[in-house]
Design an enzyme around this catalytic site. Structure first.
Site, PDB file in Angstrom:
ATOM      1  N   GLY A   1     138.436   3.282  97.441  1.00 42.91           N
ATOM      2  CA  GLY A   1     138.435   3.654  98.848  1.00 42.91           C
ATOM      3  C   GLY A   1     137.577   4.831  99.230  1.00 42.91           C
TER       4      GLY A   1
ATOM      5  N   GLU B   1     140.091   2.887  90.842  1.00 33.07           N
ATOM      6  CA  GLU B   1     139.364   1.629  91.037  1.00 33.07           C
ATOM      7  C   GLU B   1     138.262   1.785  92.072  1.00 33.07           C
ATOM      8  OE1 GLU B   1     143.294  -1.332  90.797  1.00 33.07           O
ATOM      9  OE2 GLU B   1     142.450  -0.744  92.722  1.00 33.07           O
ATOM     10  N   PRO B   2     137.276   2.608  91.830  1.00 33.56           N
ATOM     11  CA  PRO B   2     136.237   2.790  92.834  1.00 33.56           C
ATOM     12  C   PRO B   2     135.270   1.602  92.860  1.00 33.56           C
ATOM     13  CG  PRO B   2     135.641   3.941  90.841  1.00 33.56           C
ATOM     14  CD  PRO B   2     137.005   3.348  90.587  1.00 33.56           C
ATOM     15  N   GLY B   3     134.881   1.191  94.044  1.00 32.99           N
ATOM     16  CA  GLY B   3     133.852   0.160  94.173  1.00 32.99           C
ATOM     17  C   GLY B   3     132.653   0.767  94.864  1.00 32.99           C
TER      18      GLY B   3
ATOM     19  N   ARG C   1     127.555  -7.217 106.660  1.00 34.22           N
ATOM     20  CA  ARG C   1     128.323  -6.037 107.085  1.00 34.22           C
ATOM     21  C   ARG C   1     128.063  -5.622 108.544  1.00 34.22           C
ATOM     22  NH1 ARG C   1     128.587  -1.512 105.238  1.00 34.22           N
ATOM     23  NH2 ARG C   1     130.844  -1.389 105.157  1.00 34.22           N
TER      24      ARG C   1
ATOM     25  N   CYS D   1     120.750 -18.566 113.648  1.00 35.70           N
ATOM     26  CA  CYS D   1     121.027 -18.959 115.032  1.00 35.70           C
ATOM     27  C   CYS D   1     122.373 -18.424 115.502  1.00 35.70           C
ATOM     28  CB  CYS D   1     120.994 -20.472 115.138  1.00 35.70           C
ATOM     29  SG  CYS D   1     119.406 -21.078 114.592  1.00 35.70           S
ATOM     30  N   GLU D   2     122.486 -17.145 115.625  1.00 34.79           N
ATOM     31  CA  GLU D   2     123.702 -16.486 116.104  1.00 34.79           C
ATOM     32  C   GLU D   2     123.291 -15.150 116.705  1.00 34.79           C
ATOM     33  OE1 GLU D   2     127.341 -16.660 114.791  1.00 34.79           O
ATOM     34  OE2 GLU D   2     127.097 -18.202 113.267  1.00 34.79           O
TER      35      GLU D   2
HETATM   36  N1  LLP Z   1     141.076  -1.695  94.734  1.00 36.70           N
HETATM   37  C1  LLP Z   1     141.546  -2.632  95.562  1.00 36.70           C
HETATM   38  C2  LLP Z   1     142.886  -3.174  95.340  1.00 36.70           C
HETATM   39  C3  LLP Z   1     140.756  -3.085  96.638  1.00 36.70           C
HETATM   40  O1  LLP Z   1     141.243  -4.010  97.462  1.00 36.70           O
HETATM   41  C4  LLP Z   1     139.464  -2.537  96.837  1.00 36.70           C
HETATM   42  C5  LLP Z   1     138.617  -2.993  97.938  1.00 36.70           C
HETATM   43  C6  LLP Z   1     139.009  -1.571  95.918  1.00 36.70           C
HETATM   44  C7  LLP Z   1     139.842  -1.157  94.891  1.00 36.70           C
HETATM   45  C8  LLP Z   1     137.648  -0.935  96.031  1.00 36.70           C
HETATM   46  O2  LLP Z   1     137.525  -0.236  97.209  1.00 36.70           O
HETATM   47  P1  LLP Z   1     136.242   0.702  97.481  1.00 36.70           P
HETATM   48  O3  LLP Z   1     136.266   1.814  96.453  1.00 36.70           O
HETATM   49  O4  LLP Z   1     135.051  -0.150  97.321  1.00 36.70           O
HETATM   50  O5  LLP Z   1     136.438   1.181  98.863  1.00 36.70           O
HETATM   51  N2  LLP Z   1     133.920  -5.742 102.401  1.00 36.70           N
HETATM   52  C9  LLP Z   1     134.296  -4.454 102.932  1.00 36.70           C
HETATM   53  C10 LLP Z   1     135.135  -3.658 101.976  1.00 36.70           C
HETATM   54  C11 LLP Z   1     136.382  -4.386 101.490  1.00 36.70           C
HETATM   55  C12 LLP Z   1     137.177  -3.614 100.485  1.00 36.70           C
HETATM   56  C13 LLP Z   1     138.204  -4.481  99.837  1.00 36.70           C
HETATM   57  N3  LLP Z   1     138.991  -3.852  98.804  1.00 36.70           N
HETATM   58  C14 LLP Z   1     133.033  -3.712 103.360  1.00 36.70           C
HETATM   59  O6  LLP Z   1     131.938  -4.286 103.272  1.00 36.70           O
HETATM   60  O7  LLP Z   1     133.106  -2.575 103.829  1.00 36.70           O
END
Ligand code: LLP
Length: 424
Positions: free
Chosen positions: A239, A277-279, A316, A348-349
């Site tokens: 997050g 759990e960073p993404g 996005r 086409c949107e």
């Molecule tokens: N852990 C869980 C359980 C999650 O559901 C997520 C993301 C993460 C970790 C990683 O979160 P992060 O560190 O990346 O914020 N598609 C959207 C974001 C959806 C996030 C879904 N869950 C966007 O493009 O902003």
């Protein structure tokens, strides 16, 4: 910080001019700086060093096998949400004991497969899921570790589609239900209730909601430990927000500085294992989308730059109204005054835009543009809408670039289809 920068008015990814890559592979394409992925992972690891955390990169943000393998080789674990992600994860050679599995809708088959390969933990989202997990673990004669995903009921200030820790969200379990489940752990003999998990949303730039949610979770851990449940781990989710525009997100060090003191009396790293759990934090600023201007046109109130990448390549902006900075790959002087511009794709949107009402110098047909900060939720959310082949993913390390996923061909578009003669 990321490793995309201008040298002599030309955008480089690490030590490679982006223009050179565009000439070699054509446009559009995703471009990843492997060095940036690793920098960000290491920053987080370093900041949380005192707690010796397990960092599981959330591969839904970017599941390119080369990127994942680079992170895994640097010690990262993986946060998965499907059997497909497990399949990819296995290809990277990640130690299954560094895999955590979240999702409100894990199927029995996915659960079987994940237990079968010995993953560390399931983050459980409902009582019904526990029943299935217990049943499968029993059949496979294992004692499977699980964490209960607590819904801490905090509402961070982010897009409503990506907030997950509020009462009205489908994610996690409210405190009372979660407590009841811990209290009845004996009903699930094949499961070890070993952790508490939270994830409150994405692109959160402020520490406060994290602090609130972690405090609530630690209180919860104290409460269930008091009734004899030996909670061993706390997964604080992902997050962390990044800079797309003018955000002022916390650095890894600031985040750790706000979070770690909360764990003081829990002896984190010894009596309580910390999982992250960073993404986006790892991947967001590590990638860009490179596109070419096809046409430009003027309307009474604005200019349009029509480019060869569309909402199918990067959804996005259309989906969340997300802002991505757009810069020319080669800065050219004398392009005149800044104009109110929409950067739009060929789809086409009307929702097919990469930027809306942006003050930009008017590029010309053939100019290359870089859509910045596309390393998270970029390629992974792309589609074949309008029968557009998905674009390649190119990786850079130092002075070299490589194709990590090739451009799809027209044949790829129809490969899985059959014209069913019987219905014609
Ligand atoms: N852990 C869980 C359980 C999650 O559901 C997520 C993301 C993460 C970790 C990683 O979160 P992060 O560190 O990346 O914020 N598609 C959207 C974001 C959806 C996030 C879904 N869950 C966007 O493009 O902003």
């Amino acid at each position: 910080m990321h490793r995309f920068s201008f040298k002599h008015n030309e955008l480089y990814c690490e030590d490679v001019p982006v223009r050179t890559i565009a000439q070699a592979v054509g446009t559009p394409f995703y471009l990843y700086s492997v060095g940036t992925f690793l920098d960000h992972y290491r920053k987080l690891k370093e900041a949380f060093k005192a707690a010796k955390p397990l960092i599981c990169f959330s591969m839904k943000a970017n599941s390119n096998l080369t990127v994942l393998s680079a992170l895994v080789r640097s010690g990262s674990g993986l946060d998965i949400v499907s059997g497909g992600e497990l399949f990819r994860a296995k290809k990277t050679g990640v130690d299954p004991k560094k895999i955590v599995f979240a999702s409100v809708g894990k199927t029995r088959e996915e659960i079987e497969e994940a237990i079968g390969c010995g993953i560390l933990m399931f983050n459980v989202e409902s009582a019904a899921e526990l029943e299935v997990l217990n049943d499968v673990a029993g059949k496979l004669k294992t004692l499977q570790k699980i964490a209960i995903r607590l819904n801490p009921d905090v509402a961070p200030d982010t897009h409503h589609y990506i907030t997950t820790g509020g009462k009205a969200n489908k994610f996690g379990l409210d405190r009372d239900t979660a407590y009841q489940l811990f209290a009845s752990a004996a009903r699930y003999p094949h499961l070890r209730f070993s952790g508490v998990h939270i994830h409150i949303g994405s692109q959160i730039t402020d520490a406060k909601p994290f602090i609130k949610a972690i405090r609530r979770s630690l209180d919860f851990i104290d409460a269930v430990r008091a009734i004899g449940c030996p909670v061993e781990s706390m997964n604080i989710g992902g997050g962390l927000g990044i800079i797309y525009s003018k955000e002022k997100p916390q650095t890894a060090r600031e985040f750790a500085g706000a979070v770690l003191p909360l764990f003081k009396k829990h002896n984190v790293g010894k009596d309580l294992k910390l999982i992250l759990e960073p993404g986006r934090f790892v991947s967001g600023n590590s990638g860009i989308l490179v596109t070419k201007v096809l046409y430009r046109k003027s309307a009474p109130t604005k200019s349009f730059l029509i480019v060869d990448a569309g909402m199918n390549d990067l959804i996005r902006p259309a989906f969340y109204g997300a802002y991505h900075e757009i810069v020319p790959v080669v800065k050219v002087k004398k392009r005149g005054a800044l104009r109110n511009t929409d950067v739009v794709g060929p789809i086409c949107e009307s929702g097919d835009f990469l930027a809306k009402d942006r003050k930009m110098a008017l590029s010309r047909a053939g100019d290359l543009l870089a859509v910045m900060s596309c390393g998270a939720y970029g390629f992974v959310m792309s589609s074949n809408y309008n029968s557009r082949p998905r674009v390649p993913e190119i990786v850079v390390r130092g002075k070299k670039f490589f194709t990590a996923r090739r451009r799809e061909t027209r044949e790829d578009l129809v490969r899985l289809e059959t014209i069913v003669e019987e219905v014609l």
